[in-house]
Motif scaffolding. Structure first.
Motif, mmCIF file in Angstrom:
data_model
loop_
_atom_site.group_PDB
_atom_site.id
_atom_site.type_symbol
_atom_site.label_atom_id
_atom_site.label_comp_id
_atom_site.label_asym_id
_atom_site.label_seq_id
_atom_site.Cartn_x
_atom_site.Cartn_y
_atom_site.Cartn_z
ATOM 1 N N PHE A 1 0.809 -1.214 0.000
ATOM 2 C CA PHE A 1 0.000 0.000 0.000
ATOM 3 C C PHE A 1 0.848 1.273 0.000
ATOM 4 N N LEU A 2 2.168 1.109 -0.046
ATOM 5 C CA LEU A 2 3.051 2.268 -0.155
ATOM 6 C C LEU A 2 2.923 2.871 -1.547
ATOM 7 N N ARG B 1 -4.117 -8.526 4.223
ATOM 8 C CA ARG B 1 -4.040 -7.409 3.278
ATOM 9 C C ARG B 1 -5.398 -7.094 2.674
ATOM 10 N N GLU B 2 -6.197 -8.117 2.412
ATOM 11 C CA GLU B 2 -7.551 -7.875 1.905
ATOM 12 C C GLU B 2 -8.399 -7.153 2.952
ATOM 13 N N PRO C 1 -8.470 -1.596 1.887
ATOM 14 C CA PRO C 1 -9.213 -0.363 1.609
ATOM 15 C C PRO C 1 -8.926 0.754 2.618
ATOM 16 N N LEU C 2 -8.821 0.390 3.882
ATOM 17 C CA LEU C 2 -8.534 1.364 4.937
ATOM 18 C C LEU C 2 -7.163 2.005 4.730
ATOM 19 N N VAL C 3 -6.143 1.183 4.534
ATOM 20 C CA VAL C 3 -4.774 1.686 4.400
ATOM 21 C C VAL C 3 -4.579 2.415 3.072
ATOM 22 N N THR C 4 -5.238 1.956 2.020
ATOM 23 C CA THR C 4 -5.154 2.647 0.724
ATOM 24 C C THR C 4 -5.717 4.062 0.842
ATOM 25 N N LEU D 1 -14.973 3.423 5.828
ATOM 26 C CA LEU D 1 -13.789 2.562 5.878
ATOM 27 C C LEU D 1 -13.168 2.485 7.269
ATOM 28 N N ARG D 2 -13.458 3.463 8.111
ATOM 29 C CA ARG D 2 -12.906 3.472 9.467
ATOM 30 C C ARG D 2 -13.466 2.318 10.290
#
Length: 177
Positions: A76-77, A107-108, A112-115, A145-146
């Motif tokens: 996600f970097l 990761r799934e 979405p949160l980290v992206t 997303l939170r």
């Protein structure tokens, strides 16, 4: 001496008692304490010297742990890694107790949160546990997303359990050579 911890996740209003601290890593980013219960507590980098003194005065071991969340969040970097680098990351995760299938599931779950979080920060060097916990509650992330308030403790416990898996490598113990 007291250590000022960061974040709403800390569980300590100001400074944890030394008896509650299992080990510390002042060189981590951000510097961190690991409690006897396995939680990671972050310390501002501005207080690294205080953290080192706190550990020395209280004979708290200094340990460097593999950055499991850094490896999990690497995709996600805001950068690109070749196949060899990605394979090395998966190997590190496996050595840290997170197999390939579990890494994909994690990761799934957090993707979405980290992206969304990194869409604002545009970090290309490192995302880790501190970023994940910040993203979980950040107003910079869309509300849908939170992590919902009623789910935050379970999410935090899940993230901490993953962070605590790798076997710590002792670098040095204060007061010994």
């Amino acid at each position: 001496m007291s250590i000022h911890v960061l974040g709403d996740w800390a569980g300590f209003p100001d400074s944890p008692p030394a008896a509650a601290v299992r080990d510390a890593d002042p060189a981590a980013s951000p510097p961190e304490l690991r409690t006897v219960s396995g939680d990671t507590v972050f310390v501002s980098a501005l207080h690294t010297a205080e953290l080192e003194r706190f550990c020395a005065e209280n004979r708290i071991p200094i340990r460097h742990r593999p950055d499991v969340w850094g490896d999990l969040l690497e995709p996600f970097l805001d950068t690109w890694f070749d196949a060899r680098h990605q394979a090395e990351t998966l190997d590190r995760l496996a050595r840290g107790g997170v197999g390939h299938t579990e890494a994909v599931r994690i990761r799934e779950r957090v993707g979405p949160l980290v992206t969304a979080y990194n869409g604002v920060h545009q970090d290309w060097c490192h995302l880790g546990l501190a970023d994940l916990l910040d993203a979980a509650v950040s107003d910079l992330v869309p509300a849908e997303l939170r992590i919902r308030p009623q789910d935050r403790e379970a999410f935090r416990a899940w993230a901490m359990e993953i962070a605590d898996r790798p076997e710590s490598k002792r670098l040095r113990r204060p007061g010994t050579h």
